[in-house]
Design a protein around this motif. Structure first.
Motif, PDB file in Angstrom:
ATOM      1  N   ARG A 109     -68.370  29.289 -35.422  1.00  0.00           N
ATOM      2  CA  ARG A 109     -69.798  29.313 -35.751  1.00  0.00           C
ATOM      3  C   ARG A 109     -70.367  30.727 -35.783  1.00  0.00           C
ATOM      4  NH1 ARG A 109     -69.360  28.835 -30.405  1.00  0.00           N
ATOM      5  NH2 ARG A 109     -71.050  29.513 -29.026  1.00  0.00           N
ATOM      6  N   VAL A 125     -70.645  33.175 -39.181  1.00  0.00           N
ATOM      7  CA  VAL A 125     -71.670  33.029 -40.221  1.00  0.00           C
ATOM      8  C   VAL A 125     -73.037  33.157 -39.566  1.00  0.00           C
ATOM      9  CG1 VAL A 125     -70.238  31.565 -41.700  1.00  0.00           C
ATOM     10  CG2 VAL A 125     -71.663  30.516 -39.940  1.00  0.00           C
ATOM     11  N   THR A 136     -76.696  29.021 -41.109  1.00  0.00           N
ATOM     12  CA  THR A 136     -75.559  28.408 -41.803  1.00  0.00           C
ATOM     13  C   THR A 136     -74.739  27.560 -40.842  1.00  0.00           C
ATOM     14  OG1 THR A 136     -75.449  30.278 -43.334  1.00  0.00           O
ATOM     15  CG2 THR A 136     -73.494  28.880 -43.171  1.00  0.00           C
ATOM     16  N   PRO A 171     -67.901  26.945 -45.210  1.00  0.00           N
ATOM     17  CA  PRO A 171     -68.523  28.277 -45.080  1.00  0.00           C
ATOM     18  C   PRO A 171     -68.090  29.007 -43.810  1.00  0.00           C
ATOM     19  CG  PRO A 171     -70.153  26.606 -45.668  1.00  0.00           C
ATOM     20  CD  PRO A 171     -68.911  25.871 -45.287  1.00  0.00           C
ATOM     21  N   LEU A 172     -67.880  28.262 -42.735  1.00  0.00           N
ATOM     22  CA  LEU A 172     -67.464  28.881 -41.478  1.00  0.00           C
ATOM     23  C   LEU A 172     -66.040  29.407 -41.591  1.00  0.00           C
ATOM     24  CD1 LEU A 172     -69.866  26.905 -40.749  1.00  0.00           C
ATOM     25  CD2 LEU A 172     -68.864  26.809 -38.462  1.00  0.00           C
ATOM     26  N   ARG A 229     -64.506  30.319 -44.361  1.00  0.00           N
ATOM     27  CA  ARG A 229     -64.525  31.480 -45.246  1.00  0.00           C
ATOM     28  C   ARG A 229     -65.047  32.714 -44.529  1.00  0.00           C
ATOM     29  NH1 ARG A 229     -64.234  30.633 -50.778  1.00  0.00           N
ATOM     30  NH2 ARG A 229     -65.597  32.421 -51.145  1.00  0.00           N
ATOM     31  N   GLY A 230     -66.096  32.540 -43.731  1.00  0.00           N
ATOM     32  CA  GLY A 230     -66.637  33.672 -42.996  1.00  0.00           C
ATOM     33  C   GLY A 230     -65.684  34.213 -41.945  1.00  0.00           C
ATOM     34  N   ARG A 231     -64.863  33.346 -41.389  1.00  0.00           N
ATOM     35  CA  ARG A 231     -63.951  33.758 -40.330  1.00  0.00           C
ATOM     36  C   ARG A 231     -62.648  34.346 -40.859  1.00  0.00           C
ATOM     37  NH1 ARG A 231     -63.037  32.136 -34.891  1.00  0.00           N
ATOM     38  NH2 ARG A 231     -61.313  33.424 -34.122  1.00  0.00           N
ATOM     39  N   ARG A 252     -64.379  40.121 -46.560  1.00  0.00           N
ATOM     40  CA  ARG A 252     -65.784  40.167 -46.979  1.00  0.00           C
ATOM     41  C   ARG A 252     -65.931  40.546 -48.450  1.00  0.00           C
ATOM     42  NH1 ARG A 252     -68.411  37.257 -43.273  1.00  0.00           N
ATOM     43  NH2 ARG A 252     -67.881  37.912 -41.166  1.00  0.00           N
TER      44      ARG A 252
END
Length: 336
Positions: A262, A265, A269, A324-325, A327-329, A333
């Motif tokens: 968590r 992001v 989100t 989304p989590l 991808r963010g992790r 970037r």
């Protein structure tokens, strides 16, 4: 399932099949790790920890029965059966973590290397269980599923009332249960989904940990649906005989991954992802009560196959909520 007795040794076909498959998965994982110290430690640790985890997981799910019978020795009588796949997965992940500590290597790197071999081990193990063990991985009886004489949709299980369903009375569609009735072979799509999740995860380009993370999301979300289709020998939570244990564990895995990822992001989100995760879980719960039990009067006319379709959409929402989590992790970037 008949056992083979060779002197003092009793060999069960399913146990032998799993042992050979596990050996193959270990050798493959060792090759992917480079046959170094980490491969040796993982080979030494993963088998006993997976076995202990599988046994403990199952015993925790039947602890109400063990307490009622005061039969705690069942935990050590391994030949009597009773193992939980998610317990084995937990044991293998613990082995990967310990291997990382002992071999001074990343846990994520070790777990990623084991994803595809483990996924195919699960897939082939599902097939072995369904083919060698009666009433394992089966669904509803075809005769009741397609019953052409039932016209009330509140009492039907399928939209399609076939007068002849003999085409499905064969693999890969169906197998015979203990009473020699043809039932849906749910273990086949279970195996296919495990293999597909492993392949999709293994071909993912991401930071270390991205492959195992993606596999756990894909497998958990899909298995919730497939678990809802099972009949026969199904594991339930202790003291809650109407709650399927593996569905709850799959949901908890997704929730744990949300908790772990968590912070990758923005907070908004993350909370939206959690809300979508619970929304998908709510859809699954509603359809679980509606498919076979018909306990929701508003949609009691929905046959089981329609409920499973809606349940699948709920599972899809649960899986996509974590995208989304993930991808963010695990994705870079730039260029994402």
């Amino acid at each position: 399932m008949e056992a083979f007795v060779w002197g003092p040794v009793t060999v069960y076909p399913f146990g032998l099949a799993v042992a050979l498959l596990a050996l193959g998965a270990l050798l493959w994982t060792g090759a992917r790790l480079g046959w170094g110290e980490s491969a040796s430690w993982f080979a030494v640790l993963s088998l006993p920890l997976a076995l202990v985890g599988a046994r403990l997981g199952y015993c925790l799910m039947v602890v109400d029965q063990l307490l009622g019978d005061e039969d705690f020795g069942f935990l050590f009588r391994l030949t009597e059966g009773g193992y939980m796949l998610w317990g084995a997965v937990g044991g293998a992940l613990l082995a990967a973590w310990l291997t990382g500590k002992l071999a001074h290597r990343s846990f994520a790197e070790i777990a990623d290397a084991a994803v595809l071999p483990a996924a195919l081990l699960i897939a082939l193990g599902r097939l072995a269980a369904g083919l060698l063990c009666k009433d394992q991985g089966i669904g509803f009886e075809l005769a009741a599923w397609f019953d052409p004489e039932e016209t009330d949709f509140a009492s039907r299980y399928s939209l399609f009332a076939l007068s002849d369903w003999s085409f499905f009375e064969r693999l890969p569609f169906a197998v015979q249960n203990y009473y020699e009735e043809w039932c849906w072979a749910i273990f086949v799509p279970e195996a296919l989904w495990a293999a597909a999740a492993g392949i999709l995860a293994d071909f993912t380009s991401a930071r270390p940990g991205g492959r195992i993370g993606r596999f756990l999301v894909l497998y958990s979300a899909g298995q919730i649906l497939l678990e809802g289709m099972l009949r026969g020998e199904v594991l339930h939570l202790p003291w809650l005989g109407f709650v399927r244990a593996n569905q709850i564990v799959c949901a908890l895995v997704l929730l744990l991954l949300w908790f772990r990822w968590r912070r990758a992001v923005p907070a908004k989100t993350g909370w939206i992802a959690l809300a979508l995760l619970f929304l998908g879980a709510g859809i699954v719960i509603a359809m679980e009560f509606a498919a076979f039990e018909k306990k929701i009067s508003l949609i009691e006319s929905f046959p089981a196959d329609v409920c499973h379709l809606i349940m699948g959409l709920g599972c899809l929402l649960m899986g996509l909520s974590l995208r989304p989590l993930w991808r963010g992790r695990f994705l870079e970037r730039e260029g994402v």
